[in-house]
Enzyme design. Structure first.
Site, PDB file in Angstrom:
ATOM      1  N   ARG A 140       0.827  -1.212   0.000  1.00 56.21           N
ATOM      2  CA  ARG A 140       0.000   0.000   0.000  1.00 56.21           C
ATOM      3  C   ARG A 140       0.862   1.264   0.000  1.00 56.21           C
ATOM      4  O   ARG A 140       0.338   2.376  -0.130  1.00 56.21           O
ATOM      5  CB  ARG A 140      -0.918   0.034   1.241  1.00 56.21           C
ATOM      6  N   TYR A 143       0.791   4.213  -2.578  1.00 54.04           N
ATOM      7  CA  TYR A 143      -0.309   5.184  -2.411  1.00 54.04           C
ATOM      8  C   TYR A 143      -0.085   6.021  -1.153  1.00 54.04           C
ATOM      9  O   TYR A 143      -0.075   7.253  -1.212  1.00 54.04           O
ATOM     10  CB  TYR A 143      -1.620   4.412  -2.325  1.00 54.04           C
ATOM     11  N   SER A 187     -18.672  -0.697  -3.392  1.00 45.19           N
ATOM     12  CA  SER A 187     -19.093  -1.112  -4.741  1.00 45.19           C
ATOM     13  C   SER A 187     -19.050  -2.634  -4.868  1.00 45.19           C
ATOM     14  O   SER A 187     -19.959  -3.243  -5.446  1.00 45.19           O
ATOM     15  CB  SER A 187     -18.250  -0.415  -5.813  1.00 45.19           C
ATOM     16  N   PHE A 189     -19.540  -4.988  -2.495  1.00 43.35           N
ATOM     17  CA  PHE A 189     -20.674  -5.624  -1.797  1.00 43.35           C
ATOM     18  C   PHE A 189     -21.991  -5.353  -2.531  1.00 43.35           C
ATOM     19  O   PHE A 189     -22.820  -6.252  -2.691  1.00 43.35           O
ATOM     20  CB  PHE A 189     -20.773  -5.112  -0.352  1.00 43.35           C
ATOM     21  N   ASP A 204     -11.616 -11.599   8.903  1.00 43.03           N
ATOM     22  CA  ASP A 204     -12.833 -12.066   9.597  1.00 43.03           C
ATOM     23  C   ASP A 204     -13.938 -11.018   9.558  1.00 43.03           C
ATOM     24  O   ASP A 204     -15.000 -11.199  10.148  1.00 43.03           O
ATOM     25  CB  ASP A 204     -12.508 -12.470  11.042  1.00 43.03           C
ATOM     26  N   THR A 208     -12.686  -2.152  10.730  1.00 42.19           N
ATOM     27  CA  THR A 208     -13.704  -1.102  10.587  1.00 42.19           C
ATOM     28  C   THR A 208     -13.278  -0.029   9.579  1.00 42.19           C
ATOM     29  O   THR A 208     -12.095   0.173   9.319  1.00 42.19           O
ATOM     30  CB  THR A 208     -13.966  -0.386  11.935  1.00 42.19           C
TER      31      THR A 208
HETATM   32  P1  NAD Z   1     -11.080   7.587  -8.996  1.00 40.80           P
HETATM   33  O1  NAD Z   1     -10.115   6.499  -9.292  1.00 40.80           O
HETATM   34  O2  NAD Z   1     -12.507   7.403  -9.408  1.00 40.80           O
HETATM   35  O3  NAD Z   1     -10.599   8.966  -9.585  1.00 40.80           O
HETATM   36  C1  NAD Z   1      -9.256   9.281  -9.845  1.00 40.80           C
HETATM   37  C2  NAD Z   1      -9.206  10.012 -11.168  1.00 40.80           C
HETATM   38  O4  NAD Z   1      -7.851  10.398 -11.450  1.00 40.80           O
HETATM   39  C3  NAD Z   1      -9.640   9.143 -12.346  1.00 40.80           C
HETATM   40  O5  NAD Z   1     -10.498   9.870 -13.175  1.00 40.80           O
HETATM   41  C4  NAD Z   1      -8.330   8.790 -13.043  1.00 40.80           C
HETATM   42  O6  NAD Z   1      -8.493   8.500 -14.410  1.00 40.80           O
HETATM   43  C5  NAD Z   1      -7.542  10.049 -12.777  1.00 40.80           C
HETATM   44  N1  NAD Z   1      -6.080   9.831 -12.864  1.00 40.80           N
HETATM   45  C6  NAD Z   1      -5.359   8.838 -12.289  1.00 40.80           C
HETATM   46  N2  NAD Z   1      -4.061   8.978 -12.579  1.00 40.80           N
HETATM   47  C7  NAD Z   1      -3.950  10.099 -13.355  1.00 40.80           C
HETATM   48  C8  NAD Z   1      -2.871  10.751 -13.987  1.00 40.80           C
HETATM   49  N3  NAD Z   1      -1.616  10.303 -13.880  1.00 40.80           N
HETATM   50  N4  NAD Z   1      -3.134  11.867 -14.716  1.00 40.80           N
HETATM   51  C9  NAD Z   1      -4.397  12.329 -14.852  1.00 40.80           C
HETATM   52  N5  NAD Z   1      -5.463  11.740 -14.284  1.00 40.80           N
HETATM   53  C10 NAD Z   1      -5.239  10.635 -13.543  1.00 40.80           C
HETATM   54  O7  NAD Z   1     -10.985   7.825  -7.415  1.00 40.80           O
HETATM   55  P2  NAD Z   1     -11.784   8.823  -6.468  1.00 40.80           P
HETATM   56  O8  NAD Z   1     -12.407   8.022  -5.387  1.00 40.80           O
HETATM   57  O9  NAD Z   1     -12.623   9.763  -7.259  1.00 40.80           O
HETATM   58  O10 NAD Z   1     -10.570   9.608  -5.810  1.00 40.80           O
HETATM   59  C11 NAD Z   1     -10.242  10.939  -6.188  1.00 40.80           C
HETATM   60  C12 NAD Z   1      -9.133  11.452  -5.285  1.00 40.80           C
HETATM   61  O11 NAD Z   1      -9.545  11.417  -3.916  1.00 40.80           O
HETATM   62  C13 NAD Z   1      -7.842  10.609  -5.386  1.00 40.80           C
HETATM   63  O12 NAD Z   1      -6.737  11.481  -5.330  1.00 40.80           O
HETATM   64  C14 NAD Z   1      -7.911   9.756  -4.135  1.00 40.80           C
HETATM   65  O13 NAD Z   1      -6.629   9.403  -3.684  1.00 40.80           O
HETATM   66  C15 NAD Z   1      -8.620  10.678  -3.153  1.00 40.80           C
HETATM   67  N6  NAD Z   1      -9.291   9.895  -2.101  1.00 40.80           N
HETATM   68  C16 NAD Z   1     -10.474   9.249  -2.348  1.00 40.80           C
HETATM   69  C17 NAD Z   1     -11.079   8.510  -1.334  1.00 40.80           C
HETATM   70  C18 NAD Z   1     -12.383   7.803  -1.536  1.00 40.80           C
HETATM   71  O14 NAD Z   1     -12.843   7.135  -0.598  1.00 40.80           O
HETATM   72  N7  NAD Z   1     -13.060   7.913  -2.646  1.00 40.80           N
HETATM   73  C19 NAD Z   1     -10.473   8.418  -0.075  1.00 40.80           C
HETATM   74  C20 NAD Z   1      -9.255   9.079   0.118  1.00 40.80           C
HETATM   75  C21 NAD Z   1      -8.681   9.833  -0.886  1.00 40.80           C
HETATM   76  N1  UDP Z   2     -12.918  -5.452   1.788  1.00 45.29           N
HETATM   77  C1  UDP Z   2     -13.658  -6.621   1.943  1.00 45.29           C
HETATM   78  N2  UDP Z   2     -14.201  -7.183   0.823  1.00 45.29           N
HETATM   79  C2  UDP Z   2     -14.076  -6.633  -0.418  1.00 45.29           C
HETATM   80  C3  UDP Z   2     -13.326  -5.431  -0.565  1.00 45.29           C
HETATM   81  C4  UDP Z   2     -12.749  -4.881   0.566  1.00 45.29           C
HETATM   82  O1  UDP Z   2     -13.814  -7.147   3.051  1.00 45.29           O
HETATM   83  O2  UDP Z   2     -14.619  -7.197  -1.380  1.00 45.29           O
HETATM   84  C5  UDP Z   2     -12.336  -4.818   2.998  1.00 45.29           C
HETATM   85  C6  UDP Z   2     -10.858  -4.460   2.887  1.00 45.29           C
HETATM   86  O3  UDP Z   2     -10.057  -5.564   3.265  1.00 45.29           O
HETATM   87  C7  UDP Z   2     -10.766  -3.306   3.875  1.00 45.29           C
HETATM   88  C8  UDP Z   2     -12.131  -2.633   3.792  1.00 45.29           C
HETATM   89  O4  UDP Z   2     -12.996  -3.592   3.181  1.00 45.29           O
HETATM   90  O5  UDP Z   2     -10.582  -3.801   5.194  1.00 45.29           O
HETATM   91  C9  UDP Z   2     -12.122  -1.366   2.951  1.00 45.29           C
HETATM   92  O6  UDP Z   2     -11.482  -1.662   1.713  1.00 45.29           O
HETATM   93  P1  UDP Z   2     -11.415  -0.623   0.522  1.00 45.29           P
HETATM   94  O7  UDP Z   2     -10.585  -1.260  -0.537  1.00 45.29           O
HETATM   95  O8  UDP Z   2     -12.767  -0.147   0.155  1.00 45.29           O
HETATM   96  O9  UDP Z   2     -10.674   0.664   1.121  1.00 45.29           O
HETATM   97  P2  UDP Z   2      -9.405   0.900   2.063  1.00 45.29           P
HETATM   98  O10 UDP Z   2      -8.818  -0.395   2.499  1.00 45.29           O
HETATM   99  O11 UDP Z   2      -8.485   1.686   1.199  1.00 45.29           O
HETATM  100  O12 UDP Z   2      -9.965   1.659   3.199  1.00 45.29           O
END
Ligand code: NAD
Ligand code: UDP
Length: 308
Positions: A140, A143, A187, A189, A204, A208
């Site tokens: 991870r 990221y 998405s 689930f 398990d 959270t």
């Molecule tokens: P997403 O994957 O749907 O959107 C990311 C977008 O960035 C996509 O449209 C992708 O094509 C574009 N992208 C990726 N790499 C690129 C590059 N090199 N150049 C140009 N475009 C690029 O994800 P999201 O959930 O919409 O997330 C958007 C932002 O929010 C991300 O930076 C993500 O890290 C951050 N974020 C999201 C969540 C969440 O729960 N959704 C949580 C924490 C942080």
């Molecule tokens: N997870 C799960 N089943 C799935 C996808 C994810 O149990 O089909 C769990 C995953 O292991 C994590 C939590 O759900 O503990 C959230 O995962 P997600 O990938 O949505 O986000 P993140 O781990 O980045 O918070």
């Protein structure tokens, strides 16, 4: 204002573009369509105030704008681990290119950071002062460390060049326009339940997460961007905390159908718990979430039902 949204064709970016256009701004959406899709912004293309640019944030670009929201980066563990080096480049070089642009044109710039900067947290819930517990060499890390480095760059450009920054730490957000095969838990689930397939619980299911509905998050973004004298980082998320088993029960209760739970190994470095402390968002932005998990899931299920 003229506003650039990088990653604007993704899940969060497309909602943000819609919101900014609704407020009367001109929006430039920049995306390389890695995890984003044109269909997410297809309904905006006929709006003369909207412009879509296919471009990669790793390569420099020039546009004259007043504000920049930097969202470009895959967010799902499946997608960001697909090409780990590209993910780091996107976070780090993308931040450098966006910050350089902000410096040149005098734009205010917003970074979509993440609760992942806290890693597998030893403090619960997580306040912005918590420095995190991230494994720098795990799967991870591309990221988590990429986003941590981007935060560092934002604060160094602010200190050295007086760039006007806003940094948000986003906690798990869900809603319409997530990719069906995105790999993220909500998405996964919802799509599994709608197809009558078994629900994949990793580990398990006692780990959270705190789930925020997309509309609440976008409101937080816009408030942070337009508040004076604040750089962040600010946590934006819904403090309602659920185990993955509880989430599965909620999805099944709404969708019904024959799905059973099936257990898979917990991915390496999967955080065991996560909940935002949103005191700063409440005090400084007057923000708190308004959509609870049941209501948000209902809207998300409705969206996927039409597509699955
Ligand atoms: P997403 O994957 O749907 O959107 C990311 C977008 O960035 C996509 O449209 C992708 O094509 C574009 N992208 C990726 N790499 C690129 C590059 N090199 N150049 C140009 N475009 C690029 O994800 P999201 O959930 O919409 O997330 C958007 C932002 O929010 C991300 O930076 C993500 O890290 C951050 N974020 C999201 C969540 C969440 O729960 N959704 C949580 C924490 C942080
Ligand atoms: N997870 C799960 N089943 C799935 C996808 C994810 O149990 O089909 C769990 C995953 O292991 C994590 C939590 O759900 O503990 C959230 O995962 P997600 O990938 O949505 O986000 P993140 O781990 O980045 O918070």
């Amino acid at each position: 204002m003229r506003i650039l949204v990088t990653g604007g064709a993704g899940f969060l970016g497309s909602h943000l573009c819609e919101r900014l256009l609704g407020e009367g701004h001109e929006v430039i959406c920049l995306d390389n369509f890695f995890t984003g899709r044109k269909i997410n912004v297809a309904h905006l293309l006929s709006n003369p105030m909207f412009e879509l640019m296919r471009h990669d944030v790793i390569d420099p670009f020039k546009v004259e704008v007043d504000q920049i929201y930097n969202l470009a980066c895959p967010a799902s563990p499946v997608h960001y681990q697909h090409n780990a080096i590209k993910t780091i480049k996107t976070s780090v070089m993308g931040a450098i290119n966006c910050l350089g642009l902000a410096k040149r044109v005098g734009a205010r710039i917003f970074q979509a950071s993440t609760s992942e900067v806290y890693g597998d947290p030893e403090i619960h819930p997580q306040p912005e002062t918590y420095k995190g517990s991230v494994n720098p060499i795990g799967p991870r890390a591309c990221y988590d460390e990429g986003k941590r480095c981007a935060e560092t760059l934002f604060f160094d450009y602010h200190r050295s060049n007086n760039v006007d920054i806003r940094v948000v730490r986003i906690f798990n957000t869900y809603g319409p326009r997530m990719l069906a095969d995105d790999g993220r838990v909500v998405s996964n689930f919802v799509v599994q339940a709608l197809k009558g397939e078994d629900i994949t619980i990793y580990g398990d299911g006692s780990q959270t997460r705190s789930f925020c509905y997309v509309d609440d998050l976008i409101e937080g973004f816009v408030r942070l961007m337009n508040t004076e004298d604040i750089t962040g980082p600010v946590n934006i998320g819904n403090p309602g905390e659920f185990t993955m088993l509880e989430l599965a029960e909620k999805v099944l209760a709404q969708v019904g159908g024959p799905s059973k739970l099936t257990y898979r190994p917990l991915p390496q470095d999967d955080p065991l718990q996560r909940q935002p402390d949103i005191t700063i968002a409440k005090d400084r932005l007057g923000w708190q979430p308004t959509v609870d998990l049941d209501a948000g899931l209902a809207k998300t299920i409705e969206y996927f039902r039409e597509r699955v």
